[in-house]
Design an enzyme around this catalytic site. Structure first.
Site, PDB file in Angstrom:
ATOM      1  N   CYS A 134       0.791  -1.230   0.000  1.00 40.18           N
ATOM      2  CA  CYS A 134       0.000   0.000   0.000  1.00 40.18           C
ATOM      3  C   CYS A 134       0.825   1.283   0.000  1.00 40.18           C
ATOM      4  O   CYS A 134       0.660   2.128  -0.878  1.00 40.18           O
ATOM      5  CB  CYS A 134      -0.967  -0.006   1.169  1.00 40.18           C
ATOM      6  SG  CYS A 134      -0.230  -0.442   2.751  1.00 40.18           S
ATOM      7  N   ARG A 146       1.003   4.125  -2.929  1.00 41.16           N
ATOM      8  CA  ARG A 146       0.445   5.451  -2.716  1.00 41.16           C
ATOM      9  C   ARG A 146       1.478   6.534  -2.991  1.00 41.16           C
ATOM     10  O   ARG A 146       1.156   7.598  -3.539  1.00 41.16           O
ATOM     11  CB  ARG A 146      -0.108   5.550  -1.282  1.00 41.16           C
ATOM     12  CG  ARG A 146      -1.337   4.711  -1.085  1.00 41.16           C
ATOM     13  CD  ARG A 146      -1.622   4.338   0.375  1.00 41.16           C
ATOM     14  NE  ARG A 146      -2.554   3.230   0.398  1.00 41.16           N
ATOM     15  CZ  ARG A 146      -3.885   3.358   0.464  1.00 41.16           C
ATOM     16  NH1 ARG A 146      -4.420   4.558   0.581  1.00 41.16           N
ATOM     17  NH2 ARG A 146      -4.655   2.308   0.445  1.00 41.16           N
ATOM     18  N   LYS A 178      -7.238   7.130   3.883  1.00 39.37           N
ATOM     19  CA  LYS A 178      -5.986   6.579   4.391  1.00 39.37           C
ATOM     20  C   LYS A 178      -4.793   7.307   3.765  1.00 39.37           C
ATOM     21  O   LYS A 178      -4.716   7.469   2.556  1.00 39.37           O
ATOM     22  CB  LYS A 178      -5.946   5.085   4.072  1.00 39.37           C
ATOM     23  CG  LYS A 178      -4.633   4.384   4.397  1.00 39.37           C
ATOM     24  CD  LYS A 178      -4.783   2.894   4.147  1.00 39.37           C
ATOM     25  CE  LYS A 178      -3.466   2.200   3.965  1.00 39.37           C
ATOM     26  NZ  LYS A 178      -3.624   0.754   3.719  1.00 39.37           N
ATOM     27  N   ASN A 230      -3.078  -2.308  -4.643  1.00 41.73           N
ATOM     28  CA  ASN A 230      -2.401  -3.595  -4.864  1.00 41.73           C
ATOM     29  C   ASN A 230      -3.468  -4.676  -4.935  1.00 41.73           C
ATOM     30  O   ASN A 230      -4.664  -4.382  -4.858  1.00 41.73           O
ATOM     31  CB  ASN A 230      -1.387  -3.904  -3.751  1.00 41.73           C
ATOM     32  CG  ASN A 230      -1.901  -3.643  -2.358  1.00 41.73           C
ATOM     33  OD1 ASN A 230      -1.421  -2.754  -1.663  1.00 41.73           O
ATOM     34  ND2 ASN A 230      -2.900  -4.400  -1.919  1.00 41.73           N
TER      35      ASN A 230
END
Length: 601
Positions: A92, A96, A154, A352
């Site tokens: 992740c 990002r 997030k 992902n």
């Protein structure tokens, strides 16, 4: 004339068609349906909404053959471009970082995730696990062009002063500074964290005691958008959902819509997805595919009670996707009410492939879960207080037609959906050219009409405009290499050729060679038959490692062991408090017994 969302969704969605038919007809490679979103005038800069789903597989959206109902995402796919050969990173935070900067994850400063970072890498450049000074986010770049920049969701790209979204170009932000959190309440989901660290504009946020994450994030983003009148200033909005990351949670009423849908088990799902991938044109009709691996559990070998729990876990997973899609629909309707939907460019993708972890049965979780208000049982699965997960076998099924899942640089970990829809994007396009996560930021900067060139690290990615408008069939020449590395798992692409290395305990750490044009499922290793090509590509990979600064791993490293060690290190304080409390209780009990004995005498 502007068409209402209800008009756009009036017909059958691809998700609905797929649910009704076990073998849907192949979609055209060039056109699906006429655009429902008129193109904005060239002089008007588009709003941009970048939607990131957490841990979604290639085929999870209805438009890509998924089981969940995702009508709003499907409509964006029909009215825009579907990229069927898009690759991200296997984890992740690195994904990002690359998504938001257009820069390789090592150069951007986020080589891996902190949960699995070994101590020997902590002082290495690129392993600070926050965006490096001089690396610009798309928010930095568009803000310099006069855009408002907004974010909800997030973050997971660094902690503390100077590392949160407000220090990286975002005017307004509600950010979760962790790998995940509960979706119903502001609390952690695993022992690595002692809290769910939410921040608004860089300061600790006061969260509601009860909420549902997808609804909360869209509500907050709508509030930020409404702080300026429609059309007063273009905006860039980054919407990073918690769906479908662990804990897999959804409203019961939505999950109930999928009752019985997954009762046939994971092998049946993988076989069905393999077939749909061919009928939808995601892979060639003669491409070899594989079923579940030999070490997967046989569905029939589970007890009836186990089958009920695992089937319900997937019902909740589908419900979580549908609930997220409904929130996207609310955002679209809100923009339509403001008169801005037609001039908004949407991007939808995943960070992902699917998550395989089973947190519930990890050592110590039987103690941690009740202390933190969690249970794992059929009754209430996915609802408040439930720590739900799908596990390895469902992840293997979801990853079809690809191999493995999140964490690994196989196609199951890297190949995910990408949709672009809105001004500047031709409707109904199906693009099979190899494209990468670093290409998203340069594409959006290009489509936004950005003219400046602010000082900062050069982007590794390239604009996808040439393939979007049909000027070119590919973004890169076939001989140009693109490398990816996260915690030892690595890959390098050259056109349709790919070498990949999967580290223990799942893999053996050896390099393998595949031709994805004919073998997208990575079923036939060509390394022995084409040793010279393997050597050439290994040289390319070595050059990539040297260029971006990949640091060596310590001997015997595995992600699972490092995660456990790091989690214990983070919990030392709370463990000490708990141990101290236990000792105090024992001493108090002994003291009480001694006093009673003395009193009796």
């Amino acid at each position: 004339m502007r068409c209402a969302i209800g008009c756009r969704l009036a017909g059958f969605s691809l998700a609905g068609l797929i649910a009704l038919s076990p073998a849907p007809a192949a979609l055209s490679q060039t056109a699906v349906a006429p655009s429902a979103i008129p193109q904005a005038p060239a002089a008007r800069r588009p709003n941009i909404v970048l939607i990131l789903v957490d841990d979604a597989a290639l085929m999870d959206f209805g438009a890509f053959g998924g089981e969940a109902r995702t009508p709003h995402i499907d409509q964006l796919a029909r009215s825009g471009a579907m990229f069927t050969n898009y690759h991200t990173s296997p984890l992740c935070s690195p994904s990002r970082a690359m998504l938001l900067t257009g820069v390789d994850n090592h150069r951007a400063g986020v080589a891996t995730i902190e949960e699995i970072l070994p101590p020997s890498q902590k002082d290495k450049r690129g392993y600070g696990l926050k965006i490096e000074p001089g690396v610009l986010t798309i928010a930095d770049r568009l803000k310099a062009e006069g855009y408002r920049t907004l974010m909800a969701g997030k973050w997971h790209l660094g902690h503390g002063e100077g590392a949160l979204p407000n220090s990286h170009g975002f005017d307004r932000s509600l950010a979760l500074d962790a790998s995940g959190a509960d979706n119903w309440a502001p609390k952690p989901y695993m022992p690595y964290y002692t809290e769910a660290p939410w921040f608004e504009d860089g300061k600790p946020a006061t969260m509601p005691k009860r909420f549902y994450s997808s609804d909360l994030l869209v509500d907050r983003l709508r509030t930020y958008i409404d702080e300026k009148p429609a059309g007063a200033q273009p905006f860039f909005a980054y919407l990073a959902f918690q769906a479908v990351h662990i804990p897999v949670q959804a409203p019961k009423a939505v999950s109930d819509r999928y009752k019985g849908r997954f009762d046939a088990g994971w092998a049946a799902m993988r076989a069905a997805r393999n077939a749909r991938a061919k009928s939808l044109g995601l892979i060639p009709p003669d491409a070899p595919t594989t079923g579940m691996p030999q070490d997967a559990r046989a569905w029939e070998a589970l007890t009836p009670e186990e089958r009920a729990v695992y089937a319900r876990a997937m019902e909740v997973y589908a419900g979580m996707l549908e609930s997220m899609d409904a929130s996207i629909g609310r955002l679209m309707r809100h923009l339509e009410d403001r008169g801005e939907l037609d001039n908004t460019l949407f991007v939808v993708t995943s960070d992902n492939g699917p998550e395989f972890s089973d947190p519930v049965h990890a050592p110590g979780m039987n103690i941690w879960m009740p202390l933190n208000g969690y249970a794992w049982r059929l009754d209430g699965l996915g609802e408040p207080g439930s720590l739900n997960f799908i596990g390895r076998d469902w992840a293997l099924a979801l990853a079809a037609p690809s191999r493995l899942y999140k964490f690994y640089t196989t196609e199951g970990g890297l190949r995910v959906p990408l949709i672009l829809s809105g001004p500047g994007v031709k409707a109904g396009a199906r693009i099979g050219a190899p494209v990468f996560v670093t290409d998203v930021t340069p594409t959006l900067v290009d489509l936004a009409g950005a003219t400046g060139n602010p000082a900062g690290a050069a982007m590794d990615g390239r604009s996808l405009r040439p393939v979007l408008n049909g000027e070119a069939k590919t973004v890169r020449a076939d001989h140009e290499p693109v490398g990816i590395e996260v915690s030892g798992n690595a890959a390098l692409f050259r056109g349709s050729l790919k070498i990949t290395r999967v580290m223990p305990p799942v893999g053996d750490g050896q390099w393998r060679l595949y031709d994805l044009a004919v073998d997208p499922g990575e079923t036939l290793d060509l390394a022995r038959d084409r040793p010279e090509l393997l050597r050439e590509m290994l040289k390319d990979y070595a050059a990539y490692e040297a260029r971006v600064g990949v640091a060596k791993l310590p001997p015997g490293y595995t992600t699972q062991q490092q995660l456990m060690a790091n989690a214990l290190g983070r919990q030392k304080g709370s463990i000490a408090v708990m141990a101290g409390a236990a000792v105090a209780l024992v001493l108090a009990g002994l003291g009480f017994l001694l006093l009673r004995r003395k009193a009796r005498r």
